[in-house]
Design a protein around this motif. Structure first.
Motif, PDB file in Angstrom:
ATOM      1  N   ARG A  68       0.819  -1.211   0.000  1.00 12.90           N
ATOM      2  CA  ARG A  68       0.000   0.000   0.000  1.00 12.90           C
ATOM      3  C   ARG A  68       0.852   1.259   0.000  1.00 12.90           C
ATOM      4  NH1 ARG A  68      -3.185  -2.833   3.851  1.00 12.90           N
ATOM      5  NH2 ARG A  68      -2.331  -1.541   5.529  1.00 12.90           N
ATOM      6  N   ALA A  69       2.000   1.217   0.692  1.00 14.96           N
ATOM      7  CA  ALA A  69       2.876   2.390   0.714  1.00 14.96           C
ATOM      8  C   ALA A  69       3.463   2.654  -0.664  1.00 14.96           C
ATOM      9  CB  ALA A  69       3.977   2.184   1.741  1.00 14.96           C
ATOM     10  N   SER A  70       3.857   1.577  -1.399  1.00 13.99           N
ATOM     11  CA  SER A  70       4.402   1.769  -2.753  1.00 13.99           C
ATOM     12  C   SER A  70       3.332   2.297  -3.700  1.00 13.99           C
ATOM     13  CB  SER A  70       4.969   0.438  -3.268  1.00 13.99           C
ATOM     14  OG  SER A  70       3.943  -0.550  -3.308  1.00 13.99           O
ATOM     15  N   GLU A  71       2.100   1.769  -3.603  1.00  7.01           N
ATOM     16  CA  GLU A  71       1.014   2.277  -4.442  1.00  7.01           C
ATOM     17  C   GLU A  71       0.713   3.734  -4.126  1.00  7.01           C
ATOM     18  OE1 GLU A  71      -2.239  -0.285  -3.791  1.00  7.01           O
ATOM     19  OE2 GLU A  71      -1.317  -2.040  -4.754  1.00  7.01           O
ATOM     20  N   ARG A  72       0.753   4.077  -2.856  1.00  9.07           N
ATOM     21  CA  ARG A  72       0.499   5.466  -2.460  1.00  9.07           C
ATOM     22  C   ARG A  72       1.584   6.393  -3.006  1.00  9.07           C
ATOM     23  NH1 ARG A  72      -3.591   8.810  -0.900  1.00  9.07           N
ATOM     24  NH2 ARG A  72      -2.729  10.584   0.253  1.00  9.07           N
ATOM     25  N   LYS A  73       2.815   5.931  -2.992  1.00  6.37           N
ATOM     26  CA  LYS A  73       3.923   6.762  -3.505  1.00  6.37           C
ATOM     27  C   LYS A  73       3.771   6.983  -5.006  1.00  6.37           C
ATOM     28  CE  LYS A  73       8.961   7.054  -3.470  1.00  6.37           C
ATOM     29  NZ  LYS A  73      10.224   6.372  -3.065  1.00  6.37           N
ATOM     30  N   ALA A  74       3.409   5.921  -5.772  1.00  9.21           N
ATOM     31  CA  ALA A  74       3.213   6.065  -7.216  1.00  9.21           C
ATOM     32  C   ALA A  74       2.055   7.022  -7.497  1.00  9.21           C
ATOM     33  CB  ALA A  74       2.952   4.693  -7.845  1.00  9.21           C
ATOM     34  N   TRP A  75       0.975   6.901  -6.728  1.00  8.92           N
ATOM     35  CA  TRP A  75      -0.176   7.798  -6.940  1.00  8.92           C
ATOM     36  C   TRP A  75       0.185   9.244  -6.640  1.00  8.92           C
ATOM     37  CZ3 TRP A  75      -3.013  11.053  -3.848  1.00  8.92           C
ATOM     38  CH2 TRP A  75      -4.199  11.535  -4.398  1.00  8.92           C
TER      39      TRP A  75
ATOM     40  N   THR B 116       3.124  10.572  -6.949  1.00  9.32           N
ATOM     41  CA  THR B 116       3.986  11.048  -8.042  1.00  9.32           C
ATOM     42  C   THR B 116       3.144  11.480  -9.233  1.00  9.32           C
ATOM     43  OG1 THR B 116       5.731   9.552  -7.295  1.00  9.32           O
ATOM     44  CG2 THR B 116       5.934  10.443  -9.508  1.00  9.32           C
ATOM     45  N   GLU B 117       2.169  10.632  -9.630  1.00 11.45           N
ATOM     46  CA  GLU B 117       1.296  10.981 -10.745  1.00 11.45           C
ATOM     47  C   GLU B 117       0.464  12.230 -10.430  1.00 11.45           C
ATOM     48  OE1 GLU B 117       1.184   9.716 -13.702  1.00 11.45           O
ATOM     49  OE2 GLU B 117       2.716   8.191 -13.287  1.00 11.45           O
ATOM     50  N   ALA B 118      -0.031  12.337  -9.170  1.00 12.55           N
ATOM     51  CA  ALA B 118      -0.810  13.524  -8.809  1.00 12.55           C
ATOM     52  C   ALA B 118       0.039  14.785  -8.879  1.00 12.55           C
ATOM     53  CB  ALA B 118      -1.378  13.336  -7.395  1.00 12.55           C
ATOM     54  N   THR B 119       1.314  14.672  -8.471  1.00 10.97           N
ATOM     55  CA  THR B 119       2.198  15.844  -8.550  1.00 10.97           C
ATOM     56  C   THR B 119       2.425  16.253  -9.994  1.00 10.97           C
ATOM     57  OG1 THR B 119       3.294  15.110  -6.515  1.00 10.97           O
ATOM     58  CG2 THR B 119       4.436  16.734  -7.845  1.00 10.97           C
ATOM     59  N   LYS B 120       2.616  15.255 -10.906  1.00 10.17           N
ATOM     60  CA  LYS B 120       2.818  15.568 -12.317  1.00 10.17           C
ATOM     61  C   LYS B 120       1.571  16.242 -12.904  1.00 10.17           C
ATOM     62  CE  LYS B 120       6.116  11.826 -13.244  1.00 10.17           C
ATOM     63  NZ  LYS B 120       6.369  10.579 -14.018  1.00 10.17           N
ATOM     64  N   ARG B 121       0.399  15.708 -12.571  1.00 19.28           N
ATOM     65  CA  ARG B 121      -0.829  16.313 -13.095  1.00 19.28           C
ATOM     66  C   ARG B 121      -1.013  17.736 -12.569  1.00 19.28           C
ATOM     67  NH1 ARG B 121      -2.997  11.120 -11.918  1.00 19.28           N
ATOM     68  NH2 ARG B 121      -3.889  11.953  -9.985  1.00 19.28           N
ATOM     69  N   ALA B 122      -0.697  17.965 -11.271  1.00 16.08           N
ATOM     70  CA  ALA B 122      -0.821  19.307 -10.714  1.00 16.08           C
ATOM     71  C   ALA B 122       0.119  20.288 -11.400  1.00 16.08           C
ATOM     72  CB  ALA B 122      -0.552  19.266  -9.206  1.00 16.08           C
ATOM     73  N   LEU B 123       1.370  19.834 -11.685  1.00 17.93           N
ATOM     74  CA  LEU B 123       2.323  20.703 -12.374  1.00 17.93           C
ATOM     75  C   LEU B 123       1.854  21.018 -13.784  1.00 17.93           C
ATOM     76  CD1 LEU B 123       5.705  19.111 -11.179  1.00 17.93           C
ATOM     77  CD2 LEU B 123       4.664  21.233 -10.384  1.00 17.93           C
ATOM     78  N   ALA B 124       1.311  19.976 -14.486  1.00 21.06           N
ATOM     79  CA  ALA B 124       0.835  20.209 -15.844  1.00 21.06           C
ATOM     80  C   ALA B 124      -0.347  21.173 -15.842  1.00 21.06           C
ATOM     81  CB  ALA B 124       0.439  18.876 -16.481  1.00 21.06           C
ATOM     82  N   ASP B 125      -1.260  21.009 -14.867  1.00 16.89           N
ATOM     83  CA  ASP B 125      -2.409  21.918 -14.794  1.00 16.89           C
ATOM     84  C   ASP B 125      -1.978  23.337 -14.495  1.00 16.89           C
ATOM     85  OD1 ASP B 125      -3.963  19.733 -15.278  1.00 16.89           O
ATOM     86  OD2 ASP B 125      -4.541  19.418 -13.175  1.00 16.89           O
ATOM     87  N   SER B 126      -1.010  23.520 -13.590  1.00 16.31           N
ATOM     88  CA  SER B 126      -0.534  24.876 -13.278  1.00 16.31           C
ATOM     89  C   SER B 126       0.158  25.507 -14.468  1.00 16.31           C
ATOM     90  CB  SER B 126       0.397  24.819 -12.065  1.00 16.31           C
ATOM     91  OG  SER B 126       1.527  23.999 -12.363  1.00 16.31           O
TER      92      SER B 126
END
Length: 294
Positions: A192-199, A201-211
């Motif tokens: 669960r910790a590895s899945e949370r870390k991957a999620w 990372t993807e959320a950070t990329k999407r936030a940067l792209a949206d900004s």
């Protein structure tokens, strides 16, 4: 001063008033003068001297004479009768409370009877008495049994020696079981910790792209607004004509090549009105076009 008044009858009866009015004689001038100017009679001079004045009349105090009223005599007589009635009732109540024994009757029926033997009751058996006796006996046996058990429990009895005291001592020997093998295992918390870390990372990329997209859109909007403002300023700014325009020939009005327009009546009036207004006109108007009669 006027003369003293003389009472006269009001003559309330109508006939009497009519007769008096008819027989009334008018007073003469002398009678009127005597009526208004009567002779004056002076009163005697009062005496103000204390010595000449009459002594005051001294009267003795009134002494009321004794008198009797019939109402008082009646009330005294009624009170006396009430007292006598109360005494009579009290005497009757006292006489009624006194005990008066009746006389012994005389006759053969009231003769004393010879005495009889005393009644001896016979014993009888009840079911409840028998049940109570059985229940009492059972309780006595139960109490005796419990007391016997408690007495036996209080008696001391020595237990025999355990066999372990005479047996040889314990000897440690090597175990014959196989050794425990450690097998790898995975915890669900790690996955669960590895899945949370991957999620994340993807959320950070999407936030940067949206900004970045929002910043780019805001920059384009600012550039478009600046261009529109510059175009508006360019349209509203004054521009002088070149000097070559002044050297050209001036504008001259030319005559039109087509014929001028001829106005036609719209013929708003009806046929009857149009005929009446024109009288015997040889022409009629239909649809805005003047026509000749057929």
């Amino acid at each position: 001063p006027r003369a003293s008044s003389r009472p006269a009858s009001p003559k309330l009866t109508r006939s009497a008033r009519a007769r008096a009015a008819a027989t009334r004689v008018p007073a003469t001038a002398r009678e009127k003068e005597e009526h208004f100017f009567a002779p004056f009679k002076a009163q005697p001079m009062p005496i103000f001297s204390p010595a000449a004045a009459e002594p005051p009349l001294v009267r003795s105090a009134t002494k009321p004479a004794p008198f009797s009223l019939e109402s008082e005599a009646r009330s005294a007589r009624v009170a006396e009768e009430r007292e006598l009635e109360l005494l009579r009732r009290a005497e009757e109540e006292r006489a009624a409370r006194e005990f008066k024994a009746r006389k012994m009757p005389v006759g053969d029926g009231w003769a004393p009877q010879p005495s009889q033997a005393v009644t001896t009751p016979r014993p009888f058996q009840l079911g409840s008495v028998e049940r109570a006796a059985v229940h009492t006996a059972a309780l006595s046996e139960e109490y005796a049994r419990r007391e016997e058990e408690e007495r036996r429990a209080r008696d001391f009895r020595a237990r025999p020696r355990p066999k372990s005291l005479g047996a040889p001592s314990f000897t440690v020997s090597k175990s014959t079981k196989p050794l425990t093998e450690i097998q790898p295992f995975g915890c669900r918390s790690d996955s669960r910790a590895s899945e949370r870390k991957a999620w994340e990372t993807e959320a950070t990329k999407r936030a940067l792209a949206d900004s970045a997209a929002r910043a780019r859109a805001q920059h384009e909007q600012q550039e478009q607004a600046a261009a529109e403002a510059a175009e508006a300023r360019a349209k509203t700014s004054f521009k002088a004509r070149p000097a070559s325009v002044l050297r050209a020939k001036p504008f001259q009005v030319q005559r039109a090549s087509h014929e001028p327009t001829k106005p036609v009546s719209p013929a708003f009036a009806s046929k009857r009105r149009f005929g009446k207004s024109l009288g015997s006109a040889p022409e009629r108007c239909r649809g805005g076009v003047t026509q000749k009669p057929q």
